[in-house]
Enzyme design. Sequence first.
Site, PDB file in Angstrom:
ATOM      1  N   GLU A  91       0.816  -1.219   0.000  1.00 11.50           N
ATOM      2  CA  GLU A  91       0.000   0.000   0.000  1.00 11.50           C
ATOM      3  C   GLU A  91       0.844   1.261   0.000  1.00 11.50           C
ATOM      4  OE1 GLU A  91      -2.996  -2.027   3.220  1.00 11.50           O
ATOM      5  OE2 GLU A  91      -1.730  -0.358   3.772  1.00 11.50           O
ATOM      6  N   CYS A 104       3.160   8.338   1.369  1.00 14.03           N
ATOM      7  CA  CYS A 104       3.670   7.367   2.338  1.00 14.03           C
ATOM      8  C   CYS A 104       3.852   6.034   1.613  1.00 14.03           C
ATOM      9  CB  CYS A 104       2.655   7.258   3.472  1.00 14.03           C
ATOM     10  SG  CYS A 104       3.020   5.964   4.657  1.00 14.03           S
ATOM     11  N   CYS A 111       5.405  -7.497   7.468  1.00 15.41           N
ATOM     12  CA  CYS A 111       6.438  -7.017   8.395  1.00 15.41           C
ATOM     13  C   CYS A 111       6.723  -8.108   9.425  1.00 15.41           C
ATOM     14  CB  CYS A 111       5.959  -5.753   9.114  1.00 15.41           C
ATOM     15  SG  CYS A 111       7.227  -5.009  10.179  1.00 15.41           S
ATOM     16  N   CYS A 115       4.717  -5.584  16.067  1.00 11.44           N
ATOM     17  CA  CYS A 115       4.210  -4.606  17.040  1.00 11.44           C
ATOM     18  C   CYS A 115       2.745  -4.952  17.354  1.00 11.44           C
ATOM     19  CB  CYS A 115       4.342  -3.186  16.498  1.00 11.44           C
ATOM     20  SG  CYS A 115       6.061  -2.722  16.217  1.00 11.44           S
ATOM     21  N   CYS A 118      -0.327  -3.142  15.503  1.00 13.87           N
ATOM     22  CA  CYS A 118      -0.204  -2.783  14.084  1.00 13.87           C
ATOM     23  C   CYS A 118      -0.893  -3.808  13.187  1.00 13.87           C
ATOM     24  CB  CYS A 118       1.280  -2.689  13.726  1.00 13.87           C
ATOM     25  SG  CYS A 118       1.568  -2.342  11.980  1.00 13.87           S
ATOM     26  N   CYS A 334      -1.715   1.992   8.345  1.00  9.89           N
ATOM     27  CA  CYS A 334      -0.822   0.947   7.872  1.00  9.89           C
ATOM     28  C   CYS A 334      -1.427  -0.463   7.863  1.00  9.89           C
ATOM     29  CB  CYS A 334       0.315   1.073   8.864  1.00  9.89           C
ATOM     30  SG  CYS A 334       1.640   0.016   8.775  1.00  9.89           S
TER      31      CYS A 334
HETATM   32  N1  SAH Z   1       8.260  -0.036  10.632  1.00  9.54           N
HETATM   33  C1  SAH Z   1       8.333   1.387  10.732  1.00  9.54           C
HETATM   34  C2  SAH Z   1       7.465   2.138   9.731  1.00  9.54           C
HETATM   35  C3  SAH Z   1       6.046   1.686   9.496  1.00  9.54           C
HETATM   36  S1  SAH Z   1       4.730   2.137  10.556  1.00  9.54           S
HETATM   37  C4  SAH Z   1       7.991   1.847  12.142  1.00  9.54           C
HETATM   38  O1  SAH Z   1       7.461   1.046  12.913  1.00  9.54           O
HETATM   39  O2  SAH Z   1       8.291   2.985  12.498  1.00  9.54           O
HETATM   40  C5  SAH Z   1       4.661   3.886  10.711  1.00  9.54           C
HETATM   41  C6  SAH Z   1       4.122   4.328  12.066  1.00  9.54           C
HETATM   42  O3  SAH Z   1       2.712   4.020  12.202  1.00  9.54           O
HETATM   43  C7  SAH Z   1       4.821   3.630  13.236  1.00  9.54           C
HETATM   44  O4  SAH Z   1       5.105   4.581  14.241  1.00  9.54           O
HETATM   45  C8  SAH Z   1       3.768   2.655  13.701  1.00  9.54           C
HETATM   46  O5  SAH Z   1       3.966   2.251  15.025  1.00  9.54           O
HETATM   47  C9  SAH Z   1       2.492   3.440  13.489  1.00  9.54           C
HETATM   48  N2  SAH Z   1       1.254   2.626  13.461  1.00  9.54           N
HETATM   49  C10 SAH Z   1       1.111   1.346  13.083  1.00  9.54           C
HETATM   50  N3  SAH Z   1      -0.182   0.957  13.197  1.00  9.54           N
HETATM   51  C11 SAH Z   1      -0.878   2.012  13.665  1.00  9.54           C
HETATM   52  C12 SAH Z   1      -2.249   2.251  13.991  1.00  9.54           C
HETATM   53  N4  SAH Z   1      -3.161   1.298  13.848  1.00  9.54           N
HETATM   54  N5  SAH Z   1      -2.599   3.473  14.446  1.00  9.54           N
HETATM   55  C13 SAH Z   1      -1.666   4.453  14.565  1.00  9.54           C
HETATM   56  N6  SAH Z   1      -0.373   4.309  14.247  1.00  9.54           N
HETATM   57  C14 SAH Z   1       0.036   3.099  13.825  1.00  9.54           C
END
Ligand code: SAH
Length: 356
Positions: A91, A104, A111, A115, A118, A334
Amino acid sequence: MKPNIQDLSFKELSGFLTEHDHPSYRVKQIWQWLFQKRATTFDEMTNLSRQLRELLKEYFVIGRLQILRRAESHDGTSKFLFGLADGESIESVLIPEPNRLTLCISTQAGCAFGCAFCATALLGLKRNLTSDEIVNQVLEVSRTLTDERRITHVVLMGMGEPLANYDQMFRALQIITDSEWGIGISPRRLTLSTVGLVPQIEKLMAETKVNLAVSLHAPNDELRGQLMPVNRKYPLAQLIDCCRSLPIARRKRITFEYVLLHGVNDSEQHARDLAKLLRGIPCKVNVIPFNPHPGTEFLRPTNEAISNFQDVLHDAGVQINVRRPRGDDIQAACGQLQGEEIRARRGKRQAEATGS
Ligand code: SAH
């Protein structure tokens, strides 16, 4: 299958050209066609001889991404779901703001970092993207825009961990930022977001001028370890030390991202601990109210919690910015559109299997 010409390094392409009696300065002209003029056929490359165009056609293709779906939000955010040649999908999200147009982009399909909150984590890691798949997200989205609307900023904050795919990501950055033959977006307008891979952060800051964003999400190891398994490998002390000692000129201001999760990391005490942790680092904190998605038990913080969190950091002298939720009506966080596509496909397969 002919190889994608976008994948060839300078050495490879100039080697190919000299082997076929063409001067190597043609490489830059070809790259200008591919990356600046976004050519989709060799016939468009009119400053190359007909003979050279035919040669390139014989040996190579120009890689494309297929737009599987495009969702438009009422706030102007557009989300693209791209299909890759091997059937994986990724995406990109286009975010218009006054005076800037940010794209973006993703660096991996899925991934591996897991986390807890996520949506992409639920997919697991499918594979690294190649540099052309990273760059083509910018090219394909640009092709949908008029000449007056150009992408001004790029953030590596889509699916995947950019620093876990360092070499392909780095080559993509070169193409995106080069102003002579590449897309020509200044590295100052690029931001890379990472879960906090310490050695790769140091390498990135030594080798590029892009902005750094670090996903923090908790002010102590216990909580961060629960939310982000990577914290066991690179605990907070090591990560913060690394951020503190990055070369000053290159460091500018580091952004720390902090996803606010209701009742998990959103108390005033968490905010005080965060301010203490970041003391003395030239940084800003990007607070992102959690964007809920199907398959998660985490909840969006209350408006009161958001504003209290903001106040505590502000009073402690930390520069803070609360990111407005964008595109929440199109599942723009994301991994979310992808999740929908998988559910839709699964639904279709089940319907086919049962003959309904
Ligand atoms: N892997 C990298 C970049 C991808 S995610 C990283 O983790 O930084 C980009 C940002 O979006 C990260 O800070 C991630 O923690 C956040 N993110 C992921 N899922 C989310 C959600 N459902 N709501 C808000 N932020 C989210």
